[in-house]
Design a protein around this motif. Sequence first.
Motif, PDB file in Angstrom:
ATOM      1  N   PHE A   1    -104.396   1.619  13.075  1.00  0.00           N
ATOM      2  CA  PHE A   1    -105.216   2.614  13.765  1.00  0.00           C
ATOM      3  C   PHE A   1    -104.359   3.490  14.677  1.00  0.00           C
ATOM      4  O   PHE A   1    -104.594   4.694  14.804  1.00  0.00           O
ATOM      5  CB  PHE A   1    -106.316   1.935  14.576  1.00  0.00           C
ATOM      6  CG  PHE A   1    -107.338   1.196  13.745  1.00  0.00           C
ATOM      7  CD1 PHE A   1    -107.528   1.506  12.410  1.00  0.00           C
ATOM      8  CD2 PHE A   1    -108.101   0.173  14.306  1.00  0.00           C
ATOM      9  CE1 PHE A   1    -108.468   0.822  11.640  1.00  0.00           C
ATOM     10  CE2 PHE A   1    -109.042  -0.507  13.554  1.00  0.00           C
ATOM     11  CZ  PHE A   1    -109.224  -0.193  12.219  1.00  0.00           C
ATOM     12  N   CYS A   2    -103.368   2.889  15.332  1.00  0.00           N
ATOM     13  CA  CYS A   2    -102.459   3.660  16.188  1.00  0.00           C
ATOM     14  C   CYS A   2    -101.738   4.737  15.375  1.00  0.00           C
ATOM     15  O   CYS A   2    -101.644   5.902  15.787  1.00  0.00           O
ATOM     16  CB  CYS A   2    -101.437   2.746  16.850  1.00  0.00           C
ATOM     17  SG  CYS A   2    -102.109   1.622  18.092  1.00  0.00           S
ATOM     18  N   ALA A   3    -101.219   4.346  14.204  1.00  0.00           N
ATOM     19  CA  ALA A   3    -100.474   5.284  13.369  1.00  0.00           C
ATOM     20  C   ALA A   3    -101.370   6.383  12.805  1.00  0.00           C
ATOM     21  O   ALA A   3    -101.005   7.561  12.792  1.00  0.00           O
ATOM     22  CB  ALA A   3     -99.791   4.524  12.232  1.00  0.00           C
ATOM     23  N   LEU A   4    -102.556   6.019  12.346  1.00  0.00           N
ATOM     24  CA  LEU A   4    -103.473   7.004  11.774  1.00  0.00           C
ATOM     25  C   LEU A   4    -103.968   7.986  12.828  1.00  0.00           C
ATOM     26  O   LEU A   4    -104.110   9.183  12.563  1.00  0.00           O
ATOM     27  CB  LEU A   4    -104.664   6.298  11.118  1.00  0.00           C
ATOM     28  CG  LEU A   4    -104.356   5.519   9.836  1.00  0.00           C
ATOM     29  CD1 LEU A   4    -105.595   4.770   9.357  1.00  0.00           C
ATOM     30  CD2 LEU A   4    -103.852   6.458   8.744  1.00  0.00           C
ATOM     31  N   SER A   5    -104.224   7.494  14.022  1.00  0.00           N
ATOM     32  CA  SER A   5    -104.650   8.390  15.093  1.00  0.00           C
ATOM     33  C   SER A   5    -103.552   9.399  15.421  1.00  0.00           C
ATOM     34  O   SER A   5    -103.822  10.583  15.672  1.00  0.00           O
ATOM     35  CB  SER A   5    -105.008   7.576  16.337  1.00  0.00           C
ATOM     36  OG  SER A   5    -105.413   8.412  17.392  1.00  0.00           O
ATOM     37  N   ALA A   6    -102.294   8.947  15.414  1.00  0.00           N
ATOM     38  CA  ALA A   6    -101.171   9.850  15.685  1.00  0.00           C
ATOM     39  C   ALA A   6    -101.057  10.922  14.608  1.00  0.00           C
ATOM     40  O   ALA A   6    -100.848  12.104  14.896  1.00  0.00           O
ATOM     41  CB  ALA A   6     -99.882   9.053  15.789  1.00  0.00           C
ATOM     42  N   VAL A   7    -101.176  10.523  13.349  1.00  0.00           N
ATOM     43  CA  VAL A   7    -101.108  11.483  12.246  1.00  0.00           C
ATOM     44  C   VAL A   7    -102.241  12.497  12.364  1.00  0.00           C
ATOM     45  O   VAL A   7    -102.052  13.702  12.127  1.00  0.00           O
ATOM     46  CB  VAL A   7    -101.161  10.752  10.890  1.00  0.00           C
ATOM     47  CG1 VAL A   7    -101.342  11.738   9.743  1.00  0.00           C
ATOM     48  CG2 VAL A   7     -99.886   9.941  10.681  1.00  0.00           C
ATOM     49  N   ASN A   8    -103.418  12.045  12.738  1.00  0.00           N
ATOM     50  CA  ASN A   8    -104.548  12.961  12.900  1.00  0.00           C
ATOM     51  C   ASN A   8    -104.268  13.997  13.980  1.00  0.00           C
ATOM     52  O   ASN A   8    -104.588  15.186  13.831  1.00  0.00           O
ATOM     53  CB  ASN A   8    -105.807  12.160  13.251  1.00  0.00           C
ATOM     54  CG  ASN A   8    -107.039  13.035  13.321  1.00  0.00           C
ATOM     55  OD1 ASN A   8    -107.292  13.852  12.442  1.00  0.00           O
ATOM     56  ND2 ASN A   8    -107.815  12.875  14.376  1.00  0.00           N
ATOM     57  N   LEU A   9    -103.658  13.588  15.080  1.00  0.00           N
ATOM     58  CA  LEU A   9    -103.302  14.536  16.134  1.00  0.00           C
ATOM     59  C   LEU A   9    -102.292  15.567  15.648  1.00  0.00           C
ATOM     60  O   LEU A   9    -102.363  16.750  16.005  1.00  0.00           O
ATOM     61  CB  LEU A   9    -102.741  13.789  17.342  1.00  0.00           C
ATOM     62  CG  LEU A   9    -103.722  12.929  18.142  1.00  0.00           C
ATOM     63  CD1 LEU A   9    -102.964  12.126  19.201  1.00  0.00           C
ATOM     64  CD2 LEU A   9    -104.792  13.785  18.792  1.00  0.00           C
TER      65      LEU A   9
ATOM     66  N   LYS B   1    -117.539   7.641  12.561  1.00  0.00           N
ATOM     67  CA  LYS B   1    -117.454   6.674  13.656  1.00  0.00           C
ATOM     68  C   LYS B   1    -118.836   6.302  14.189  1.00  0.00           C
ATOM     69  O   LYS B   1    -119.077   5.143  14.539  1.00  0.00           O
ATOM     70  CB  LYS B   1    -116.590   7.257  14.776  1.00  0.00           C
ATOM     71  CG  LYS B   1    -116.296   6.288  15.895  1.00  0.00           C
ATOM     72  CD  LYS B   1    -115.303   6.870  16.885  1.00  0.00           C
ATOM     73  CE  LYS B   1    -115.951   7.912  17.768  1.00  0.00           C
ATOM     74  NZ  LYS B   1    -115.052   8.335  18.876  1.00  0.00           N
ATOM     75  N   LEU B   2    -119.735   7.273  14.227  1.00  0.00           N
ATOM     76  CA  LEU B   2    -121.065   7.027  14.779  1.00  0.00           C
ATOM     77  C   LEU B   2    -121.864   6.039  13.941  1.00  0.00           C
ATOM     78  O   LEU B   2    -122.645   5.246  14.469  1.00  0.00           O
ATOM     79  CB  LEU B   2    -121.830   8.348  14.899  1.00  0.00           C
ATOM     80  CG  LEU B   2    -123.225   8.293  15.503  1.00  0.00           C
ATOM     81  CD1 LEU B   2    -123.185   7.737  16.917  1.00  0.00           C
ATOM     82  CD2 LEU B   2    -123.869   9.671  15.477  1.00  0.00           C
ATOM     83  N   GLY B   3    -121.676   6.084  12.624  1.00  0.00           N
ATOM     84  CA  GLY B   3    -122.476   5.220  11.773  1.00  0.00           C
ATOM     85  C   GLY B   3    -121.980   3.792  11.659  1.00  0.00           C
ATOM     86  O   GLY B   3    -122.756   2.882  11.328  1.00  0.00           O
ATOM     87  N   LEU B   4    -120.700   3.553  11.951  1.00  0.00           N
ATOM     88  CA  LEU B   4    -120.117   2.232  11.708  1.00  0.00           C
ATOM     89  C   LEU B   4    -120.526   1.133  12.698  1.00  0.00           C
ATOM     90  O   LEU B   4    -120.610  -0.030  12.295  1.00  0.00           O
ATOM     91  CB  LEU B   4    -118.588   2.339  11.675  1.00  0.00           C
ATOM     92  CG  LEU B   4    -118.017   3.042  10.431  1.00  0.00           C
ATOM     93  CD1 LEU B   4    -116.503   3.166  10.534  1.00  0.00           C
ATOM     94  CD2 LEU B   4    -118.404   2.281   9.167  1.00  0.00           C
TER      95      LEU B   4
ATOM     96  N   VAL C   1    -113.950  -1.168  17.881  1.00  0.00           N
ATOM     97  CA  VAL C   1    -112.574  -0.731  17.606  1.00  0.00           C
ATOM     98  C   VAL C   1    -112.422  -0.349  16.134  1.00  0.00           C
ATOM     99  O   VAL C   1    -111.817   0.679  15.800  1.00  0.00           O
ATOM    100  CB  VAL C   1    -111.573  -1.837  17.974  1.00  0.00           C
ATOM    101  CG1 VAL C   1    -110.141  -1.384  17.707  1.00  0.00           C
ATOM    102  CG2 VAL C   1    -111.736  -2.238  19.443  1.00  0.00           C
ATOM    103  N   ALA C   2    -112.995  -1.164  15.253  1.00  0.00           N
ATOM    104  CA  ALA C   2    -112.909  -0.882  13.820  1.00  0.00           C
ATOM    105  C   ALA C   2    -113.658   0.399  13.462  1.00  0.00           C
ATOM    106  O   ALA C   2    -113.226   1.162  12.592  1.00  0.00           O
ATOM    107  CB  ALA C   2    -113.460  -2.061  13.025  1.00  0.00           C
ATOM    108  N   ALA C   3    -114.776   0.654  14.133  1.00  0.00           N
ATOM    109  CA  ALA C   3    -115.519   1.891  13.883  1.00  0.00           C
ATOM    110  C   ALA C   3    -114.681   3.105  14.271  1.00  0.00           C
ATOM    111  O   ALA C   3    -114.635   4.110  13.544  1.00  0.00           O
ATOM    112  CB  ALA C   3    -116.825   1.868  14.669  1.00  0.00           C
ATOM    113  N   THR C   4    -114.009   3.020  15.400  1.00  0.00           N
ATOM    114  CA  THR C   4    -113.142   4.118  15.832  1.00  0.00           C
ATOM    115  C   THR C   4    -111.983   4.309  14.859  1.00  0.00           C
ATOM    116  O   THR C   4    -111.655   5.439  14.474  1.00  0.00           O
ATOM    117  CB  THR C   4    -112.600   3.835  17.246  1.00  0.00           C
ATOM    118  OG1 THR C   4    -113.700   3.650  18.137  1.00  0.00           O
ATOM    119  CG2 THR C   4    -111.744   4.978  17.732  1.00  0.00           C
ATOM    120  N   GLY C   5    -111.354   3.218  14.437  1.00  0.00           N
ATOM    121  CA  GLY C   5    -110.255   3.305  13.489  1.00  0.00           C
ATOM    122  C   GLY C   5    -110.682   3.845  12.144  1.00  0.00           C
ATOM    123  O   GLY C   5    -109.937   4.586  11.489  1.00  0.00           O
ATOM    124  N   GLY C   6    -111.896   3.489  11.712  1.00  0.00           N
ATOM    125  CA  GLY C   6    -112.410   4.035  10.460  1.00  0.00           C
ATOM    126  C   GLY C   6    -112.556   5.542  10.527  1.00  0.00           C
ATOM    127  O   GLY C   6    -112.296   6.259   9.552  1.00  0.00           O
ATOM    128  N   GLY C   7    -112.954   6.052  11.701  1.00  0.00           N
ATOM    129  CA  GLY C   7    -113.034   7.493  11.880  1.00  0.00           C
ATOM    130  C   GLY C   7    -111.683   8.165  11.755  1.00  0.00           C
ATOM    131  O   GLY C   7    -111.551   9.227  11.140  1.00  0.00           O
TER     132      GLY C   7
END
Length: 442
Positions: free
Chosen positions: A140-148, A175-178, A191-197
């Motif tokens: 999730f850390c890596a994917l969030s960075a790539v998204n930024l 994220k809202l639905g998870l 946390v998993a819902a946020t990472g899925g987003g």
Amino acid sequence: MTPPAATSAGPAVARIGGRDQLARSSVYLMSATVSTAGLGFLFWVAAARLYSPSQVGTATSLTNAVSLIAYFSLCGLNSTLVRFPAAPERRDAQINRALLLVFGVGCLLGTGYLLGLPLYAARLLPVRADPVQAVLIVLFCALSAVNLLTDAVFIGARLAQYNTLVDGVIQGLTKLGLPFLLTGLGAFGLVAATGGGYAVAVLASLWFLRRRIGLRPRVLGGGATGLREQLGFSAGSYLSSLLNLVPLLVLPLIVLQRLGTAAAAYYFVAFQIANLANAVSFAVCESMFAEVSADESRLVPVLRRSARLLAVLQLPAAVVLAAGSGLLLRLFGGAYPARAQGLLVVLAVGTVAVALNTLTSFALKLVRRMAPLVWSNVVYAVVTTGLAAAWADRGLVWFGYAWGLGNLASGLVAALALLRTRLPAVHPSPPVPPAPERNPQR
């Protein structure tokens, strides 16, 4: 808590867009931030209804850490991709190298965060003890960075509308639905819902970059991509970003350790709502950065227009947020209105200081005054964290005072450095010819 091109548009596009381009990009970026924050607001409203305050507090500590690690992972490349885009024939290599580097750094920093939990967040050790959860946190850390980083590519390409679509709609709705499906996982379900987003947003961004500008998975390419050549700018931007993120990482940990998990939930919710108002300054200044990067000769007029936009928009946003703080917090139910309203009002007033700090910091970056930029962020980090630690036992509202005073002090230091800079003396870079439209999907 907060701070942010595929094809190089060049000065010609800047003149075509004119004054409207700054406002247009600002509107798109504000829409992205507001829609993201709005859906995030609904996400935490649902979380407050579905999960206990203790679970929400644990989850907010983890999601906040993931988000901040993502910013740490950017290595200043988000600014470099906008400020110094490579020539069209080397743009694919520049973007893809940056994406791979940021993903790798995100994985390393995420692993380091988990290994260091006994030192600063012993209450979160159960997450590290579960191998699946630990691996997912790192991912999730890596994917969030790539998204930024893909957000920065869209901004530099003057395609900020895709930030609205990807971050404000696709990621937010995912994220809202998870959380409704993951209640059995306890705090980690949030946390998993946020990472899925984040995962969905990255896939959507790469798809849109391919469709809109023809980005190909090319890493090698002849000639300079600008990443190595602008290492000094990237390093200065990165160091200032690291300092800027220190209070965002440290303050929630102080709340968690000194006031408990429930207080961490109240703090997090108030801060997320305050970011609705901070969206104004971030959007205007990110648009200013992209516009001046495309044509440095427009530095002074764009800077003045950005300051006027902030003056017109930021004060009303702060007033509305402060006045509506109680109503907004009632949506969360429970003790949120009683425990978080005072903090939210102080944070709302502090958005004016955030606007000053954001504007002056972006301006210093544009004129490449990296040393004053770094020192202003040193002031910000020291004042904010120092006051928060000293005032923690007085209650949550004092964290808001620390935040506002830290931003004000940093903004004044940066403004003083900017006043000592001869802005009209900044010479425009040689124009980069506009890249041909590449859209093999059409």
